[in-house]
Design a protein around this motif. Sequence first.
Motif, PDB file in Angstrom:
ATOM      1  N   ILE A   7      -7.515 -44.279  53.947  1.00 36.03           N
ATOM      2  CA  ILE A   7      -6.876 -43.704  52.775  1.00 36.03           C
ATOM      3  C   ILE A   7      -5.630 -44.524  52.487  1.00 36.03           C
ATOM      4  O   ILE A   7      -4.651 -44.451  53.210  1.00 36.03           O
ATOM      5  CB  ILE A   7      -6.503 -42.231  53.014  1.00 36.03           C
ATOM      6  N   THR A   8      -5.705 -45.330  51.452  1.00 36.40           N
ATOM      7  CA  THR A   8      -4.581 -46.193  51.117  1.00 36.40           C
ATOM      8  C   THR A   8      -4.241 -46.126  49.638  1.00 36.40           C
ATOM      9  O   THR A   8      -3.642 -47.030  49.100  1.00 36.40           O
ATOM     10  CB  THR A   8      -4.887 -47.658  51.476  1.00 36.40           C
ATOM     11  N   ALA A   9      -4.649 -45.081  48.978  1.00 34.85           N
ATOM     12  CA  ALA A   9      -4.413 -44.994  47.533  1.00 34.85           C
ATOM     13  C   ALA A   9      -2.921 -45.026  47.232  1.00 34.85           C
ATOM     14  O   ALA A   9      -2.125 -44.358  47.885  1.00 34.85           O
ATOM     15  CB  ALA A   9      -5.027 -43.719  46.985  1.00 34.85           C
ATOM     16  N   SER A  10      -2.557 -45.830  46.256  1.00 33.43           N
ATOM     17  CA  SER A  10      -1.171 -45.910  45.832  1.00 33.43           C
ATOM     18  C   SER A  10      -0.906 -44.806  44.822  1.00 33.43           C
ATOM     19  O   SER A  10      -1.739 -44.518  43.967  1.00 33.43           O
ATOM     20  CB  SER A  10      -0.907 -47.262  45.168  1.00 33.43           C
ATOM     21  N   ILE A  11       0.250 -44.192  44.918  1.00 32.92           N
ATOM     22  CA  ILE A  11       0.590 -43.132  43.980  1.00 32.92           C
ATOM     23  C   ILE A  11       2.093 -43.154  43.700  1.00 32.92           C
ATOM     24  O   ILE A  11       2.902 -43.277  44.609  1.00 32.92           O
ATOM     25  CB  ILE A  11       0.134 -41.756  44.513  1.00 32.92           C
ATOM     26  N   HIS A  12       2.419 -43.099  42.445  1.00 36.29           N
ATOM     27  CA  HIS A  12       3.819 -42.989  42.034  1.00 36.29           C
ATOM     28  C   HIS A  12       4.208 -41.522  42.172  1.00 36.29           C
ATOM     29  O   HIS A  12       3.411 -40.638  41.867  1.00 36.29           O
ATOM     30  CB  HIS A  12       3.983 -43.464  40.590  1.00 36.29           C
ATOM     31  N   PRO A  13       5.422 -41.212  42.607  1.00 38.74           N
ATOM     32  CA  PRO A  13       5.801 -39.809  42.816  1.00 38.74           C
ATOM     33  C   PRO A  13       5.573 -38.915  41.601  1.00 38.74           C
ATOM     34  O   PRO A  13       5.238 -37.756  41.747  1.00 38.74           O
ATOM     35  CB  PRO A  13       7.291 -39.883  43.167  1.00 38.74           C
ATOM     36  N   MET A  14       5.713 -39.444  40.398  1.00 39.22           N
ATOM     37  CA  MET A  14       5.515 -38.630  39.204  1.00 39.22           C
ATOM     38  C   MET A  14       4.029 -38.368  38.916  1.00 39.22           C
ATOM     39  O   MET A  14       3.702 -37.594  38.030  1.00 39.22           O
ATOM     40  CB  MET A  14       6.174 -39.290  37.994  1.00 39.22           C
ATOM     41  N   ASN A  15       3.132 -38.997  39.671  1.00 39.62           N
ATOM     42  CA  ASN A  15       1.701 -38.775  39.480  1.00 39.62           C
ATOM     43  C   ASN A  15       1.118 -37.812  40.510  1.00 39.62           C
ATOM     44  O   ASN A  15      -0.098 -37.678  40.593  1.00 39.62           O
ATOM     45  CB  ASN A  15       0.947 -40.106  39.538  1.00 39.62           C
ATOM     46  N   LEU A  16       1.966 -37.190  41.307  1.00 42.60           N
ATOM     47  CA  LEU A  16       1.459 -36.226  42.276  1.00 42.60           C
ATOM     48  C   LEU A  16       0.732 -35.110  41.534  1.00 42.60           C
ATOM     49  O   LEU A  16       1.222 -34.615  40.520  1.00 42.60           O
ATOM     50  CB  LEU A  16       2.602 -35.650  43.115  1.00 42.60           C
ATOM     51  N   VAL A  48      -9.526 -40.797  60.085  1.00 42.92           N
ATOM     52  CA  VAL A  48      -8.935 -41.011  58.771  1.00 42.92           C
ATOM     53  C   VAL A  48      -7.582 -41.664  59.033  1.00 42.92           C
ATOM     54  O   VAL A  48      -6.701 -41.055  59.642  1.00 42.92           O
ATOM     55  CB  VAL A  48      -8.739 -39.686  57.999  1.00 42.92           C
ATOM     56  N   LEU A  49      -7.439 -42.927  58.625  1.00 41.44           N
ATOM     57  CA  LEU A  49      -6.181 -43.631  58.839  1.00 41.44           C
ATOM     58  C   LEU A  49      -5.167 -43.176  57.812  1.00 41.44           C
ATOM     59  O   LEU A  49      -5.475 -43.019  56.637  1.00 41.44           O
ATOM     60  CB  LEU A  49      -6.397 -45.142  58.735  1.00 41.44           C
ATOM     61  N   SER A  50      -3.945 -42.971  58.257  1.00 40.87           N
ATOM     62  CA  SER A  50      -2.896 -42.461  57.388  1.00 40.87           C
ATOM     63  C   SER A  50      -1.659 -43.348  57.463  1.00 40.87           C
ATOM     64  O   SER A  50      -1.228 -43.727  58.547  1.00 40.87           O
ATOM     65  CB  SER A  50      -2.528 -41.038  57.814  1.00 40.87           C
ATOM     66  N   ASN A  51      -1.089 -43.652  56.308  1.00 42.63           N
ATOM     67  CA  ASN A  51       0.118 -44.462  56.237  1.00 42.63           C
ATOM     68  C   ASN A  51       1.330 -43.563  56.487  1.00 42.63           C
ATOM     69  O   ASN A  51       2.141 -43.303  55.605  1.00 42.63           O
ATOM     70  CB  ASN A  51       0.221 -45.155  54.876  1.00 42.63           C
ATOM     71  N   SER A  52       1.421 -43.053  57.700  1.00 44.02           N
ATOM     72  CA  SER A  52       2.517 -42.171  58.085  1.00 44.02           C
ATOM     73  C   SER A  52       2.689 -42.274  59.587  1.00 44.02           C
ATOM     74  O   SER A  52       2.087 -43.132  60.232  1.00 44.02           O
ATOM     75  CB  SER A  52       2.202 -40.731  57.661  1.00 44.02           C
ATOM     76  N   SER A  53       3.514 -41.407  60.141  1.00 50.44           N
ATOM     77  CA  SER A  53       3.680 -41.374  61.594  1.00 50.44           C
ATOM     78  C   SER A  53       3.715 -39.925  62.063  1.00 50.44           C
ATOM     79  O   SER A  53       4.066 -39.019  61.303  1.00 50.44           O
ATOM     80  CB  SER A  53       4.970 -42.092  62.014  1.00 50.44           C
ATOM     81  N   LEU A  54       3.348 -39.730  63.302  1.00 50.80           N
ATOM     82  CA  LEU A  54       3.348 -38.396  63.885  1.00 50.80           C
ATOM     83  C   LEU A  54       4.741 -37.777  63.835  1.00 50.80           C
ATOM     84  O   LEU A  54       4.897 -36.580  63.620  1.00 50.80           O
ATOM     85  CB  LEU A  54       2.819 -38.461  65.318  1.00 50.80           C
ATOM     86  N   GLU A  55       5.759 -38.608  63.996  1.00 51.48           N
ATOM     87  CA  GLU A  55       7.132 -38.112  63.988  1.00 51.48           C
ATOM     88  C   GLU A  55       7.550 -37.603  62.608  1.00 51.48           C
ATOM     89  O   GLU A  55       8.365 -36.697  62.493  1.00 51.48           O
ATOM     90  CB  GLU A  55       8.114 -39.205  64.438  1.00 51.48           C
ATOM     91  N   LEU A  56       6.991 -38.183  61.539  1.00 53.10           N
ATOM     92  CA  LEU A  56       7.341 -37.770  60.184  1.00 53.10           C
ATOM     93  C   LEU A  56       6.605 -36.509  59.751  1.00 53.10           C
ATOM     94  O   LEU A  56       7.151 -35.697  59.004  1.00 53.10           O
ATOM     95  CB  LEU A  56       7.031 -38.892  59.182  1.00 53.10           C
ATOM     96  N   GLU A  57       5.372 -36.335  60.186  1.00 52.79           N
ATOM     97  CA  GLU A  57       4.554 -35.233  59.702  1.00 52.79           C
ATOM     98  C   GLU A  57       3.745 -34.575  60.824  1.00 52.79           C
ATOM     99  O   GLU A  57       2.522 -34.535  60.773  1.00 52.79           O
ATOM    100  CB  GLU A  57       3.599 -35.729  58.623  1.00 52.79           C
ATOM    101  N   GLY A  71       1.295 -45.831  60.437  1.00 52.57           N
ATOM    102  CA  GLY A  71       2.397 -46.358  59.635  1.00 52.57           C
ATOM    103  C   GLY A  71       3.711 -45.814  60.139  1.00 52.57           C
ATOM    104  O   GLY A  71       3.815 -45.416  61.294  1.00 52.57           O
ATOM    105  N   PRO A  72       4.674 -45.783  59.278  1.00 55.41           N
ATOM    106  CA  PRO A  72       4.535 -46.054  57.848  1.00 55.41           C
ATOM    107  C   PRO A  72       4.649 -47.546  57.525  1.00 55.41           C
ATOM    108  O   PRO A  72       5.408 -48.268  58.139  1.00 55.41           O
ATOM    109  CB  PRO A  72       5.693 -45.293  57.232  1.00 55.41           C
ATOM    110  N   PHE A  73       3.829 -47.968  56.580  1.00 56.36           N
ATOM    111  CA  PHE A  73       3.900 -49.324  56.048  1.00 56.36           C
ATOM    112  C   PHE A  73       4.633 -49.286  54.718  1.00 56.36           C
ATOM    113  O   PHE A  73       4.453 -48.362  53.936  1.00 56.36           O
ATOM    114  CB  PHE A  73       2.500 -49.901  55.817  1.00 56.36           C
ATOM    115  N   LEU A  74       5.445 -50.281  54.470  1.00 60.12           N
ATOM    116  CA  LEU A  74       6.158 -50.372  53.199  1.00 60.12           C
ATOM    117  C   LEU A  74       5.276 -51.043  52.159  1.00 60.12           C
ATOM    118  O   LEU A  74       4.440 -51.876  52.484  1.00 60.12           O
ATOM    119  CB  LEU A  74       7.459 -51.151  53.368  1.00 60.12           C
TER     120      LEU A  74
END
Length: 106
Positions: A7-16, A48-57, A71-74
């Motif tokens: 899951i690597t879809a890019s999303i702008h915050p206003m498109n949530l 399911v790969l996630s661009n995050s970390s266990l510590e963040l979520e 991740g997180p990857f920039l």
Amino acid sequence: MFQMSLITASIHPMNLPWLNIDESPSTQKKLFDFLLRNNKVVEKTDWVLSNSSLELEPQGFNLVPKALPIGPFLATNRLGNLSGNFWPEDSTCLQWLDQQSPGSVS
């Protein structure tokens, strides 16, 4: 057979979705159908790969045991889009980091 979803879809915050959804029955049905299809795909995968970390979520990863935080990857190479990164980069720590011994900061 080993299967994996990335899951690597890019999303702008206003498109949530929750900021842009109307309450019409047709829109709600489309969102429900999308989530249902997504859940079926996840059931068939091993991870399911996630661009995050266990510590963040941590709570989110507890809810989705197949999610593997990598991740997180920039997203700095995406022509100025805020893809995958809601906050502007803060480079104020780079000078301090450069002064530390290699491998001493984690």
